[in-house]
Write an enzyme that holds these catalytic residues in place. Structure first.
Site, PDB file in Angstrom:
ATOM      1  N   ARG A 147       0.851  -1.192   0.000  1.00 21.16           N
ATOM      2  CA  ARG A 147       0.000   0.000   0.000  1.00 21.16           C
ATOM      3  C   ARG A 147       0.881   1.235   0.000  1.00 21.16           C
ATOM      4  O   ARG A 147       1.004   1.940   0.982  1.00 21.16           O
ATOM      5  CB  ARG A 147      -0.916  -0.016   1.225  1.00 21.16           C
ATOM      6  CG  ARG A 147      -2.127   0.870   1.138  1.00 21.16           C
ATOM      7  CD  ARG A 147      -2.292   1.726   2.374  1.00 21.16           C
ATOM      8  NE  ARG A 147      -1.176   2.664   2.516  1.00 21.16           N
ATOM      9  CZ  ARG A 147      -0.990   3.460   3.557  1.00 21.16           C
ATOM     10  NH1 ARG A 147      -1.803   3.403   4.578  1.00 21.16           N
ATOM     11  NH2 ARG A 147       0.042   4.297   3.616  1.00 21.16           N
ATOM     12  N   ASP A 260       2.613   5.036   9.389  1.00 22.19           N
ATOM     13  CA  ASP A 260       1.309   5.390   8.823  1.00 22.19           C
ATOM     14  C   ASP A 260       0.255   5.529   9.916  1.00 22.19           C
ATOM     15  O   ASP A 260      -0.657   6.356   9.801  1.00 22.19           O
ATOM     16  CB  ASP A 260       0.867   4.327   7.814  1.00 22.19           C
ATOM     17  CG  ASP A 260       1.897   4.120   6.725  1.00 22.19           C
ATOM     18  OD1 ASP A 260       2.170   5.079   5.986  1.00 22.19           O
ATOM     19  OD2 ASP A 260       2.451   3.012   6.637  1.00 22.19           O
TER      20      ASP A 260
END
Length: 537
Positions: A147, A260
């Site tokens: 991702r 993240d």
């Protein structure tokens, strides 16, 4: 005295090479006479040559490649350029340009930089780690490429992210380059375009998953504990379910964090803290709505809960002030499609759309973490302005092309009232004669300082308290001039100083919490400053 071959090889050693900055005496000592042009120049002149070269490049990806080649041949000059021109260079070596660099990683591959682990290495990861030439690695950034930013599964091409993050560790916090290790867990890719590309350099199979995947990650983590027991592991750009599973498994056992989830949370919380200086709404009273319910958004919410609780709210009260909207609408108790990390924020409330939820809940702050451009429409911004004198808008998705709205749109649609921050950089906006400086909620404001503080204190792990310290410290670096320009973050040009302040506070908190190994230095500030890498020669 260097031998003739060693004298030539020093020019190919990026760590020691100074190129035409070698003095007459050094050229004699290292057997470099005849191997360089006549002139011996200062590093200042070399910096000017590089910056002039960047200006001649017509695209950001060309600038990225120029700087990458510089890094390959002269490490200290590279970091001198980045540290002194960080505002100009950071968007090139990291977001947004790193997204394109990752997509083209295999096509532009020139020289290896980092460590690759594939399923074929299972059972031998600790053994092959000995192939890495450094014995004192302190910071590891690892991804599996599934991702990458808002670009999705880029497989082994995602190695550009660990490389870029560690360049920021060195430039922004003074971590020594030889103490950094970029790692790609190349477990395959489900991106058929890559699998069909003859130039793709990664493991050319579909991703492994389930038990096989987690066993490989676990072997990697345990191998690092054996080879580099003091190293910090930063997880980067994992798919949300895997990101949470890995963080929950390791966060209390080893020195690690997920940027993240936790880095984004700290930088966003810092911006929220700073926004209260403009809106005059007390932090504990803020209602926040998130568009997007993945790892970034829920990570911000989780840290905000901890921050609210420090203000005296109960956990339940804190969670009640945070609302989520995903692709299926408002996150509420009646839905049966929620992931575990969403459940604390699933309130007893009727289901409704994003725009209906703004009207009903009337949040003070809107945070976008969707990876989808344009989701903050004119109607959305106008509704936020209707309910707030100064609506706070965070369009955090990266790269710039994925931002929920642009800075110009936010100011125009709010008639200049919006307080805007983004994940990627936007240029200042002049609206009706007033110049606004959009704040960039770049994780680089916090993760290098957090990592430096953890290293300095030799911390066992990194609990939420350290991220709260980082967020609070960064918000305190926002000046009145920044606030008057509508900016929620300080200027990037001073980021090395901001990292220093964060590192000191994080290290101090680690000693206070008794999670640091060893004794606290008598003068912690001097100890941190003396550690930081200086690229000048």
């Amino acid at each position: 005295m260097y031998s003739r071959s060693q004298g030539f090889e020093i020019l190919s050693d990026a760590r020691h090479n100074k190129s035409v900055a070698f003095s007459r005496q050094e050229r004699e000592l290292f057997n470099l006479r005849g191997l360089l042009p006549y002139s011996s120049v200062t590093q200042d002149v070399q910096v000017k040559r590089i910056m002039d070269g960047l200006k001649r490049k017509s695209s950001d990806i060309e600038k990225y490649l120029l700087l990458s080649l510089l890094h390959d041949r002269n490490e200290r000059l590279f970091y001198r350029v980045v540290t002194e021109y960080v505002e100009e260079v950071m968007p090139i070596i990291y977001t947004p340009t790193v997204g394109q660099a990752c997509k083209e990683f295999s096509n532009n591959f020139k020289r290896t930089r980092g460590f690759y682990i594939t399923p074929e290495d299972k059972g031998e990861i600790r053994k092959i780690l000995d192939n890495w030439p450094e014995d004192y690695v302190k910071v590891i950034v690892v991804t599996d490429g599934e991702r990458i930013l808002g670009l999705g599964d880029l497989g082994a091409n995602g190695m550009g992210i660990p490389i870029g993050k560690l360049e920021l560790y060195c430039a922004c916090a003074g971590i020594h380059p030889y103490e950094c290790l970029p790692v790609m867990l190349d477990v395959g890719t489900n991106n058929q375009e890559l699998l069909d590309d003859i130039l793709y350099l990664g493991y050319p199979f579909n991703r492994i998953k389930g038990e096989e995947y987690f066993e490989l990650v676990d072997e990697f983590v345990m191998a690092i504990q054996d080879k580099y027991p003091k190293a910090l592991i930063q997880f980067e750009d994992f798919l949300t379910p895997n990101a949470y599973a890995l963080l929950n498994k390791y966060k209390d056992k080893v020195l690690c964090f997920n940027d993240d989830i936790q880095g984004t949370a700290a930088v966003a919380l810092s911006g929220v803290y700073a926004s209260t200086r403009i809106t005059n709404v007390a932090f504990k009273d803020l209602k926040v709505m998130f568009l997007g319910a993945g790892s970034a958004a829920t990570g911000i919410a989780d840290l905000m809960v901890a921050a609210y609780m420090k203000e005296g709210l109960t956990k339940k009260q804190a969670e009640s002030q945070l609302w989520f909207v995903d692709v299926n609408g408002l996150v509420v108790e009646s839905r049966d499609d929620l992931m575990e990390h969403n459940l604390p924020y699933a309130h007893l409330h009727p289901q409704m759309s994003f725009e209906e939820a703004i009207d009903d809940i009337q949040p003070h702050i809107l945070i976008g973490a969707t990876g989808v451009a344009g989701t903050f429409t004119q109607t959305v911004i106008e509704k936020m302005t209707k309910y707030n004198e100064r609506p706070v808008i965070f369009a955090l998705s990266n790269p710039t092309s994925k931002a929920e709205c642009t800075a110009e749109q936010a100011y125009e649609w709010s008639n200049g009232k919006a307080i805007f921050a983004s994940g990627s950089p936007f240029a200042p906006v002049n609206y009706k004669g007033t110049e606004y400086r959009p704040g960039q909620g770049n994780n680089a404001y916090v993760f290098p300082g957090i990592g430096l503080g953890a290293i300095i204190s030799n911390a066992k792990n990194i609990p939420d308290e350290l991220f709260l310290e980082a967020a609070k410290t960064l918000s305190e670096q926002v000046t009145e001039d920044d606030i008057n320009a509508g900016a929620l973050y300080p200027k990037l040009s001073e980021i090395r100083n901001h990292s220093l302040e964060i590192a000191i506070r994080v290290a101090d908190a680690a000693f206070e919490l008794k999670i640091a190994k060893g004794h606290k230095p008598h003068n912690l500030r001097k100890f941190v400053k003396d550690y930081m890498f200086d690229p000048k020669y």
